[in-house]
Design a protein around this motif. Structure first.
Motif, PDB file in Angstrom:
ATOM      1  N   LEU A   1      55.786   5.807 -22.044  1.00 36.94           N
ATOM      2  CA  LEU A   1      55.728   6.830 -21.728  1.00 36.94           C
ATOM      3  C   LEU A   1      54.109   7.134 -20.907  1.00 36.94           C
ATOM      4  CD1 LEU A   1      57.133   9.792 -20.424  1.00 36.94           C
ATOM      5  CD2 LEU A   1      56.229  11.202 -23.002  1.00 36.94           C
ATOM      6  N   ILE A   2      53.284   6.687 -21.087  1.00 40.00           N
ATOM      7  CA  ILE A   2      52.304   6.758 -20.767  1.00 40.00           C
ATOM      8  C   ILE A   2      51.571   6.118 -19.604  1.00 40.00           C
ATOM      9  CG2 ILE A   2      49.878   6.969 -21.344  1.00 40.00           C
ATOM     10  CD1 ILE A   2      50.172   7.730 -24.323  1.00 40.00           C
ATOM     11  N   ALA A   3      52.004   4.717 -20.312  1.00 40.99           N
ATOM     12  CA  ALA A   3      52.047   3.596 -18.808  1.00 40.99           C
ATOM     13  C   ALA A   3      52.798   3.915 -17.711  1.00 40.99           C
ATOM     14  CB  ALA A   3      52.961   2.268 -19.277  1.00 40.99           C
ATOM     15  N   ALA A   4      53.955   4.501 -17.108  1.00 41.73           N
ATOM     16  CA  ALA A   4      54.805   5.157 -16.977  1.00 41.73           C
ATOM     17  C   ALA A   4      54.533   6.249 -15.804  1.00 41.73           C
ATOM     18  CB  ALA A   4      56.655   5.263 -17.556  1.00 41.73           C
ATOM     19  N   LEU A   5      54.234   7.367 -16.934  1.00 39.80           N
ATOM     20  CA  LEU A   5      53.621   8.199 -15.516  1.00 39.80           C
ATOM     21  C   LEU A   5      52.024   8.048 -15.510  1.00 39.80           C
ATOM     22  CD1 LEU A   5      52.689  10.814 -18.424  1.00 39.80           C
ATOM     23  CD2 LEU A   5      54.696  10.802 -16.508  1.00 39.80           C
TER      24      LEU A   5
END
Length: 435
Positions: free
Chosen positions: A395-399
């Protein structure tokens, strides 16, 4: 099955309050079984694993009162031991890892405790030997029904003893600690886990009338008592969530203030992120993360590549290695991530590689990350969350990525992070929950 749809590349800004600590509250909830009196608990996170355990306690006959948001009272006056032989219990008990910790308090108070093989993240072997060897040394008889995957312990009375654990298991320490708190005589527990979660459990049990010394060290001395009473307890802020938000700020180049972090209980977590080049400032009990366009990984004194590995507390918690790995993918420099404890926890890196990260998975336990220094952004893809911590790392990578990402199987994330989508939206994230 739900999914998150994320449009990445947006800088975030604002304040965020960490939820109550998941790994603490699972222990604290099980401890209510030690007394027939009322136990009041504050800062209980609204997450799947915690709600499942509360539901299981209710089925066991525990009176559950919701006093407000994240505020509960529990009264285990009329516990139905026979319920543990039901098919419903076997199904519910196998649905979460934390259910194993009902055995110690039930054994202490009622002389018997049963549990199906617990569920949880598929991150590698998570054996239960430490728990049951401890119970046996306290005087319990142990039986494992292999065909049913069902564990049974029974004892006419428990007797204090010397225990040297074969591993500093957090849940094992908690389970044995709760059982020993009502055993006859003194128990010496060596190589015990000393995480803040265990310190909090010791604090709670002592407020109930237990006699435990050594909290915060790996040597606990427990003088058994005949009766434990009610208490009030407040759960710590979740240090794993705090570490996740530090990583989120760095990856997205955002200015974020994490409120009320109880900094003394974070151990070396802040310093580990500082070694990745992430700046932060303690303001009162708030952790301020300024926006950074670049952060550089430290090298060792001799110039060699740094290794970040997990260790039992007060070492670096394994639950944040996935976050560190993702954060390193956009740092300047290189780092070796060494996940010692779980052999399947690094297998999510294939998704990061698909997003454009430069990572070499050396073996199931080690990955070398060559940071992109934000010169090349990750790209959005469709992926599936394999476990709680990997899910939040993705999720952090996607953001931080260019374009749209979709993360499936977000029930894994919901097991450990409370309303993560709406809380991130309040910071300016473009994230929505879809069917």
């Amino acid at each position: 099955m739900g999914a998150f749809e994320i449009i990445g590349g947006k800088k975030l800004k604002g304040e965020i309050i960490p939820q109550g600590a998941k790994n603490e509250v699972l222990q604290i909830l099980c401890a209510v079984l030690l007394t027939p009196e009322r136990v009041e608990i504050e800062n209980v996170p609204n997450i799947i694993d915690v709600n499942k355990l509360i539901d299981l306690l209710s089925d066991l006959g525990v009176k559950v009162e919701k006093l407000g948001d994240e505020h509960y009272a529990f009264t285990a006056e009329n516990v139905d031991i026979e319920y543990m032989h039901s098919d419903t219990f076997k199904k519910k008990g196998s649905g979460l890892r934390g259910s194993i910790m009902i055995v110690g308090p039930l054994l202490a108070r009622f002389g018997k405790g049963y549990i199906p093989k617990p569920g949880g993240d598929k991150i590698g072997r998570r054996r239960l030997d430490t728990h049951f060897i401890g119970f046996q040394k306290l005087g319990a008889n142990f039986n494992y029904k292999s065909k049913e995957n069902f564990y049974e312990v029974e004892a006419n009375h428990l007797k204090g003893t010397y225990l040297h654990l074969d591993e500093p298991s957090v849940t094992g320490t908690a389970n044995i600690l709760m059982a020993a708190s009502m055993a006859k005589g003194t128990t010496t527990l060596y190589n015990a886990a000393c995480e803040p979660y265990i310190q909090q459990l010791c604090k709670m049990l002592n407020s109930m009338g237990a006699k435990i010394k050594g909290a915060g060290s790996n040597l606990l001395t427990i003088e058994g008592v005949d009766y434990l009473g009610g208490c009030k307890h407040r759960v710590l802020p979740d240090m794993i969530e705090i570490g996740s938000f530090i990583g989120l700020a760095a990856m997205t180049g955002s200015e974020i203030t994490i409120k009320d972090v109880n900094y003394p209980m974070l151990g070396i977590i802040p310093d580990t992120f500082r070694r990745l080049g992430i700046k932060m400032e303690l303001k009162g009990d708030d952790l301020y993360i300024p926006a950074q366009d670049s952060y550089e990984i430290e090298s060792y004194i001799d110039g060699s590549i740094m290794t970040i590995s997990d260790n039992p507390w007060p070492g670096f918690t394994p639950d944040l290695l996935s976050i560190v790995l993702v954060v390193a993918s956009q740092a300047k420099g290189a780092v070796l991530i060494h996940q010692k404890m779980f052999e399947s926890r690094l297998f999510f890196v294939d998704k990061l590689i698909d997003m454009g990260a430069q990572i070499i998975l050396c073996d199931p336990h080690r990955a070398t990350v060559i940071g992109l220094d934000h010169k090349v952004n990750l790209r959005g893809i469709s992926m599936t969350s394999p476990d709680i911590r990997a899910g939040v790392s993705l999720l952090i990578a996607a953001l931080s990525a260019d374009g749209k990402s979709t993360i499936h199987n977000i029930e894994q994330i919901d097991r450990g992070y409370q309303n993560i989508d709406t809380r991130l939206q309040a910071l300016g994230a473009d994230i929505k929950r879809i069917s």
